[in-house]
Structures are given as C-alpha cells and as structure tokens.
Design a protein around this motif. Structure first.
Motif, PDB file in Angstrom:
ATOM      1  N   LYS A   1       4.413   5.437  -2.983  1.00  0.00           N
ATOM      2  CA  LYS A   1       5.103   6.555  -3.175  1.00  0.00           C
ATOM      3  C   LYS A   1       5.018   7.324  -2.086  1.00  0.00           C
ATOM      4  O   LYS A   1       5.847   8.476  -1.970  1.00  0.00           O
ATOM      5  CB  LYS A   1       4.329   7.304  -4.230  1.00  0.00           C
ATOM      6  CG  LYS A   1       2.782   7.894  -3.931  1.00  0.00           C
ATOM      7  CD  LYS A   1       2.245   8.650  -4.820  1.00  0.00           C
ATOM      8  CE  LYS A   1       1.044   9.376  -4.616  1.00  0.00           C
ATOM      9  NZ  LYS A   1       0.291  10.128  -5.636  1.00  0.00           N
TER      10      LYS A   1
ATOM     11  N   ASN B   1     -11.189  -1.720  -7.896  1.00  0.00           N
ATOM     12  CA  ASN B   1     -10.625  -2.127  -6.749  1.00  0.00           C
ATOM     13  C   ASN B   1     -11.145  -1.296  -5.538  1.00  0.00           C
ATOM     14  O   ASN B   1     -12.288  -0.791  -5.808  1.00  0.00           O
ATOM     15  CB  ASN B   1      -8.903  -1.958  -6.587  1.00  0.00           C
ATOM     16  CG  ASN B   1      -8.560  -0.367  -6.773  1.00  0.00           C
ATOM     17  OD1 ASN B   1      -9.359   0.447  -6.634  1.00  0.00           O
ATOM     18  ND2 ASN B   1      -7.300   0.005  -7.222  1.00  0.00           N
TER      19      ASN B   1
ATOM     20  N   LEU C   1      -0.079   5.488  -6.753  1.00  0.00           N
ATOM     21  CA  LEU C   1      -1.522   6.169  -7.053  1.00  0.00           C
ATOM     22  C   LEU C   1      -1.068   7.505  -8.197  1.00  0.00           C
ATOM     23  O   LEU C   1      -0.963   8.547  -7.656  1.00  0.00           O
ATOM     24  CB  LEU C   1      -2.255   6.671  -6.143  1.00  0.00           C
ATOM     25  CG  LEU C   1      -3.933   7.250  -6.593  1.00  0.00           C
ATOM     26  CD1 LEU C   1      -4.498   6.292  -7.360  1.00  0.00           C
ATOM     27  CD2 LEU C   1      -4.534   7.560  -5.351  1.00  0.00           C
ATOM     28  N   THR C   2      -0.980   7.453  -9.488  1.00  0.00           N
ATOM     29  CA  THR C   2      -0.656   8.211 -10.242  1.00  0.00           C
ATOM     30  C   THR C   2      -1.131   7.844 -11.685  1.00  0.00           C
ATOM     31  O   THR C   2      -1.134   6.741 -11.937  1.00  0.00           O
ATOM     32  CB  THR C   2       0.856   8.693 -10.510  1.00  0.00           C
ATOM     33  OG1 THR C   2       1.052   9.487 -11.292  1.00  0.00           O
ATOM     34  CG2 THR C   2       1.554   7.361 -10.913  1.00  0.00           C
TER      35      THR C   2
ATOM     36  N   ASP D   1       0.852  -1.157   0.050  1.00  0.00           N
ATOM     37  CA  ASP D   1      -0.071   0.106   0.033  1.00  0.00           C
ATOM     38  C   ASP D   1       0.648   1.331   0.128  1.00  0.00           C
ATOM     39  O   ASP D   1       2.125   1.127   0.617  1.00  0.00           O
ATOM     40  CB  ASP D   1      -0.849   0.020   1.373  1.00  0.00           C
ATOM     41  CG  ASP D   1      -1.903   0.985   1.378  1.00  0.00           C
ATOM     42  OD1 ASP D   1      -2.731   1.069   0.392  1.00  0.00           O
ATOM     43  OD2 ASP D   1      -1.916   1.916   2.154  1.00  0.00           O
ATOM     44  N   THR D   2       0.080   2.241  -0.501  1.00  0.00           N
ATOM     45  CA  THR D   2       0.850   3.773  -0.563  1.00  0.00           C
ATOM     46  C   THR D   2       2.292   3.677  -0.661  1.00  0.00           C
ATOM     47  O   THR D   2       3.251   4.487   0.147  1.00  0.00           O
ATOM     48  CB  THR D   2       0.378   4.298   0.819  1.00  0.00           C
ATOM     49  OG1 THR D   2       0.909   3.510   1.912  1.00  0.00           O
ATOM     50  CG2 THR D   2      -0.974   4.605   1.184  1.00  0.00           C
TER      51      THR D   2
ATOM     52  N   GLU E   1       1.355  -0.349  -4.703  1.00  0.00           N
ATOM     53  CA  GLU E   1       0.302   0.899  -5.211  1.00  0.00           C
ATOM     54  C   GLU E   1       0.930   2.223  -5.406  1.00  0.00           C
ATOM     55  O   GLU E   1       1.626   2.750  -4.342  1.00  0.00           O
ATOM     56  CB  GLU E   1      -0.709   1.021  -4.045  1.00  0.00           C
ATOM     57  CG  GLU E   1      -1.815   1.835  -4.465  1.00  0.00           C
ATOM     58  CD  GLU E   1      -2.406   2.538  -3.305  1.00  0.00           C
ATOM     59  OE1 GLU E   1      -3.734   3.157  -3.385  1.00  0.00           O
ATOM     60  OE2 GLU E   1      -2.025   2.611  -2.163  1.00  0.00           O
TER      61      GLU E   1
ATOM     62  N   TYR F   1      -4.976   2.142 -16.317  1.00  0.00           N
ATOM     63  CA  TYR F   1      -6.235   2.183 -15.555  1.00  0.00           C
ATOM     64  C   TYR F   1      -6.951   3.362 -15.597  1.00  0.00           C
ATOM     65  O   TYR F   1      -8.129   3.530 -16.298  1.00  0.00           O
ATOM     66  CB  TYR F   1      -6.048   2.182 -14.004  1.00  0.00           C
ATOM     67  CG  TYR F   1      -7.364   2.298 -13.035  1.00  0.00           C
ATOM     68  CD1 TYR F   1      -8.298   1.367 -13.188  1.00  0.00           C
ATOM     69  CD2 TYR F   1      -7.410   3.418 -12.534  1.00  0.00           C
ATOM     70  CE1 TYR F   1      -9.738   1.808 -12.502  1.00  0.00           C
ATOM     71  CE2 TYR F   1      -8.530   3.961 -11.886  1.00  0.00           C
ATOM     72  CZ  TYR F   1      -9.624   3.181 -11.821  1.00  0.00           C
ATOM     73  OH  TYR F   1     -10.753   3.484 -11.283  1.00  0.00           O
TER      74      TYR F   1
ATOM     75  N   ASP G   1     -10.433   1.128  -3.586  1.00  0.00           N
ATOM     76  CA  ASP G   1     -10.316   2.398  -3.500  1.00  0.00           C
ATOM     77  C   ASP G   1     -10.863   3.349  -4.773  1.00  0.00           C
ATOM     78  O   ASP G   1     -10.864   4.762  -4.431  1.00  0.00           O
ATOM     79  CB  ASP G   1      -8.649   2.744  -3.478  1.00  0.00           C
ATOM     80  CG  ASP G   1      -7.869   2.294  -2.483  1.00  0.00           C
ATOM     81  OD1 ASP G   1      -8.541   2.339  -1.190  1.00  0.00           O
ATOM     82  OD2 ASP G   1      -6.810   1.825  -2.692  1.00  0.00           O
ATOM     83  N   ASN G   2     -11.344   2.861  -5.796  1.00  0.00           N
ATOM     84  CA  ASN G   2     -11.816   3.536  -6.633  1.00  0.00           C
ATOM     85  C   ASN G   2     -13.480   3.038  -7.050  1.00  0.00           C
ATOM     86  O   ASN G   2     -13.782   1.841  -6.606  1.00  0.00           O
ATOM     87  CB  ASN G   2     -11.119   3.325  -7.954  1.00  0.00           C
ATOM     88  CG  ASN G   2      -9.586   3.775  -7.849  1.00  0.00           C
ATOM     89  OD1 ASN G   2      -8.851   2.962  -7.612  1.00  0.00           O
ATOM     90  ND2 ASN G   2      -9.506   5.142  -7.847  1.00  0.00           N
TER      91      ASN G   2
ATOM     92  N   TYR H   1      -1.670   1.844 -12.486  1.00  0.00           N
ATOM     93  CA  TYR H   1      -2.612   3.055 -12.323  1.00  0.00           C
ATOM     94  C   TYR H   1      -2.631   3.827 -13.685  1.00  0.00           C
ATOM     95  O   TYR H   1      -3.800   4.267 -14.193  1.00  0.00           O
ATOM     96  CB  TYR H   1      -2.453   3.733 -11.050  1.00  0.00           C
ATOM     97  CG  TYR H   1      -3.497   3.616 -10.282  1.00  0.00           C
ATOM     98  CD1 TYR H   1      -4.647   3.652 -10.051  1.00  0.00           C
ATOM     99  CD2 TYR H   1      -3.025   2.807  -8.987  1.00  0.00           C
ATOM    100  CE1 TYR H   1      -5.681   3.535  -9.256  1.00  0.00           C
ATOM    101  CE2 TYR H   1      -3.987   2.377  -8.067  1.00  0.00           C
ATOM    102  CZ  TYR H   1      -5.372   2.790  -8.181  1.00  0.00           C
ATOM    103  OH  TYR H   1      -5.988   2.626  -7.269  1.00  0.00           O
TER     104      TYR H   1
END
Length: 510
Positions: free
Chosen positions: A226, A314, A249-250, A223-224, A247, A272, A316-317, A269
């Motif tokens: 970045k 997923n 997220l970008t 997770d997370t 993950e 995605y 989160d989205n 992502y």
C-alpha cells in the motif's frame, strides 16, 4: 544528483539455464499450502543448534542449506510450498543496534544475502523443492531501502533522486502521504523509492523478471504494497510472471480490495483481524464478525477470496499463544486458514506451540524445538492439510465454490463453515465449554442417515432421516467433518472409517 542506473561495483545476477518455474498463475497456487520461514531462524545447514536471543535482533545462523535439510519435516506436515525471507543483499552494519537478519533492509537488489548462502545454495533450494513437487515463494521489498547516508551503497540506484524526499508518514488517511513519505522514524529511517521515476520503475521491472528466472522462483510475497502507487503493480506482476500476493496492512476490505486488481491477490489481513478479535477475546468475541468480513472479501476482492493468502500468524504480528493459553481456542484458530477459500499459510513454529509476542519475540529459532514431530498442533496441521487435499481430489469444484456460513443460534460463540465436502465447526468457547451446532436439511448438504467423519479425531456422526445434522462438542474443540464416502480407504486420513463406507455412493459432481 540524477537517478541513474548505477553500474559501478554492481553485482549482476547471472542469467543461467535453469529449470522452469512450476507455476506462473494463481490458479496453480490455489491447490497449495504454504509454510512461511524466517530463513535466519529456521535451520542451519551444518545441523548445529546455536543459542539465539531474539531480543538481540542479530543473525542467528539459519540459511538456505538448512531449509534443504529440513524439507522432510515440512513436507511431512503436508505443505507443498514454502515462503522464505527476502534473499537480496542487506546492509552489513547495524541500524540502531539491529542487524538485518530478517532480510527487509535491502542494500543491493542485484546481489544475494551472503548470510543465507551463495547463489548455488539458493538454486539448490529451488531444485530440491521442485524435485519434491513443491513451490518456492520469495519475499521481496519494492517500497523502501534503509538510509545509510551513502547513496552509492544502495545499488543499482544512482542517487538521492531515486528516492522520495525525506518525510515520515504522518497521516494514514492521506494516500499520497502513505505512498511518498517514509516508513520508520528518525532513528531507523527507511528511504522511500520513487516509483514515479521511470528509471527506477524500469530497474524494478527488469530486476524482478531476472530474479524469478535466475532462481526458479514460483511465487512472490510482496512487502508494504500500500506504500506504492496502485498503477505500478500490474506491470510489475506481469514482469514477474508468477503468482504475486501482497501485504496490505489494513482491517478494511474496501481499502484492501483495489490491490487485488494490480497483483494476483493479497494477504487477507481484514479477515485476520476479525479472527483475532473473535478468538483472542474468547467468549466476549463475536464469531459472526468473521463471517461478515470474509463475505465482504468474497464480494469485493478480484477473484473473490480464492487467491488470498489466509493466515493467523506471521513475522509481523504476535503469535496466538502470546495472549491465549487455552489450547482449545488455539486449535480453533489454527483450523481457520485450511477450511476457507484462500491459500493456507502457516508461520513456522506455530506447529511447535511457540509463544513469542511482538517483533522480535515472534521470530524464535526453530532448531531450539528439536523439530519435534510429536506435538499435538503439528498432528492437527497434518490432518488439516490432508483433509484439504482430499477435498480438492474428491470434489473438482472445491477450489472454485465459495464457502458459505450456516447461521447458528449461538452466533457469537460458534461458526459453521461449509465448503463441500468440508464442514468446519468452530467455537471460541474454550476448553471449559460445551457447544452445539445445527445444520438444517434445507442447507442441502447431506443425504439421510449419512456418516460424517471428524478428520481431526476420526470420530463419526450420522445425519438425521431428513439429512439434517446436530453436533455437540465438549472442551470447546473444533470439528472438521467430511462424508465418510469422500475419504480414501487407502489414504492416511481416517482410512478405517472410509473403508467402512466404501460401498456408499459418491456425491454428484454434475
């Protein structure tokens, strides 16, 4: 207070002689197809179906024994790996009225979340998967822990010095701010672990090594990513000793790419977001964007796009069907993860047509569906998994040859994706559209008068005398074509068409 390894009251994971993990490399994972599960919302071990109001953000009762009880359901769709929620102990009380049913609010990394079961239950899940030849991926959180205002509860860390000083992320263009300030907000603060502190770093490296070995874990979703310095990750991944997918997220390939150096790969992502833009916008979306972004990913990611996690939903989205009702578009979107270079990931409930929007609405209880195996999307997913496995079996180079995109006249509304022996034809036109694709003989894909089978319908098309192909679809449905000779006459995938062409020559793999 110094950052010390806090032993008082700490529950140590018990080292045990356990069945060896199945996979310690990304190469082994490329052959797999992953079913993502929010543990609390999937199934109960006692078979009950309690009510579950997602808006309440509370535990609904799903557990590891429940997952074991539904492995037939998962495997029957063709999945041979699962990704489950974080397994460690979370805060017991509520934060801003919410409970940690999702598993991302860690309290003690060295103890398990009792809401999901005991250590023996997690071991049983791992063993049950391995007995079926399936893999176990576990979600983990390194970056943060919830602020409880009692640092002694955040085991095994000894105090405030184990965390970065309070500051909420305010500038995502400032990487130091992204890495050293906190996620959350004043009402729901998430303490940022100080991964520049050598004591903290050693705790995390030792923890992940033990977690993997003690519970027979085959892979990790991180997770997370970045929000932690890049040079933390290589040794962390080495300590884990299994496939790691992070993950990041970008929507920018250039920002995401460096993280594929420290971990095995990332969740894709950037592609995605391109897929969402192309399909969710319907005919106003541009399908060519998918080809552009994915081609950049192939060029910039370490190991190309072969190790990435490919997904379209997923936890989160928002789910696809929260914004799109046209089932032809939905079927096109769902096809994407199974026909590109990456490792397919399907979010639980997608096969049942779930329509939840933003978190928490997209974390519905699957038991409320009755695990219906007669849903049309479930049937499509089963065929897509079967087609990918047959392609891997038929073409030894399938997992190592990158997909190519064959230019189409209607570039904004159609996409032709070649990964021999698969040819996927996608469109965002919707159920009222009729679309056409043209594959020239210069593409070198087929012989003259060759029979191809759409594995989603078992309908056939035949190439021209020069090996070219023209295909038209009504109602905007996707097509996934395979040469009839590449199918198995004894398999479950369009076996009748395979039997008819059993005398044909196989493709040259030299």
């Amino acid at each position: 207070m110094m950052c010390l390894w806090a032993n008082a009251g700490m529950v140590i994971l018990i080292s045990m002689s356990f069945t060896a993990v199945f996979a310690a490399s990304a190469d082994e994972w490329t052959k797999r197809s992953i079913y993502q599960i929010v543990t609390d919302r999937f199934a109960l071990g006692n078979g009950s179906s309690p009510s579950c109001d997602t808006s309440e953000k509370k535990y609904c009762g799903g557990n590891w024994q429940g997952i074991i009880s539904k492995l037939d359901y998962i495997q029957s769709m063709g999945f041979d790996a699962i990704w489950i929620s974080p397994v460690v102990e979370n805060i017991d009380g509520a934060m801003s009225g919410d409970k940690a049913y999702h598993g991302y609010w860690t309290q003690n990394i060295n103890s398990l979340n009792a809401n999901f079961g005991l250590a023996d239950d997690l071991i049983s899940l791992s063993s049950a998967l391995h007995d079926r030849g399936m893999y176990l991926m576990v979600d983990i959180v390194v970056n943060h822990q919830p602020q409880t205002f009692d640092y002694s509860l955040l085991q095994p860390f000894g105090g405030a010095d184990c965390f970065h000083s309070e500051c909420f992320i305010s500038d995502y263009n400032n990487q130091t701010n992204v890495e050293q300030c906190w996620l959350g907000y004043s009402g729901l603060p998430l303490l940022d672990l100080d991964t520049e502190n050598s004591t903290t770093v050693n705790i995390m490296y030792n923890w992940i090594k033990n977690l993997v070995s003690d519970y027979g874990i085959d892979g990790l979703r991180v997770d997370t990513v970045k929000h932690v310095r890049k040079d933390f990750w290589p040794e962390f991944a080495s300590s884990a000793g299994v496939y790691t997918v992070g993950e990041v997220l970008t929507g920018e390939v250039g920002y995401a790419a460096p993280y594929t150096e420290g971990l095995d790969s990332i969740l894709d992502y950037p592609t995605y977001f391109a897929v969402q833009k192309a399909f969710i916008n319907g005919v106003s979306g541009d399908m060519a964007t998918i080809a552009e972004i994915f081609t950049e990913a192939q060029k910039q990611y370490n190991h190309g796009a072969f190790y990435v996690g490919s997904f379209v939903e997923n936890h989160d989205n928002p789910r696809i069907q929260s914004t799109v009702s046209d089932q032809s578009i939905v079927k096109n979107v769902i096809t994407w993860p199974f026909i590109n270079d990456g490792i397919p990931i399907l979010y639980y409930g997608q096969e049942q047509g779930y329509q939840g929007g933003n978190d928490p609405a997209n974390r519905e209880a699957l038991w409320l569906s009755g695990f219906d195996e007669n849903k049309p999307l479930l049937a499509q997913i089963k065929n897509l998994n079967a087609a990918r496995k047959q392609a891997i079996s038929y073409n030894p180079s399938f997992l190592n040859n990158p997909v190519t995109f064959i230019p189409q006249a209607s570039a904004s509304s159609t996409l032709a994706i070649s990964k021999p022996p698969l040819l996927a034809l996608l469109t965002n036109g919707g159920s009222s559209s009729t679309e056409s694709w043209s594959i020239p003989s210069s593409a070198g894909l087929y012989n003259a008068n060759e029979t191809l089978v759409d594995v989603l319908t078992c309908d056939t098309v035949i190439t021209g005398s020069d090996g070219s192909l023209s295909v038209t679809t009504s109602q905007g449905l996707p097509k996934v074509l395979m040469p009839a000779k590449s199918l198995s006459a004894t398999g479950s995938l369009c076996s009748t068409e395979a039997e008819r062409s059993s005398g044909a020559n196989r493709i040259d793999h030299q």
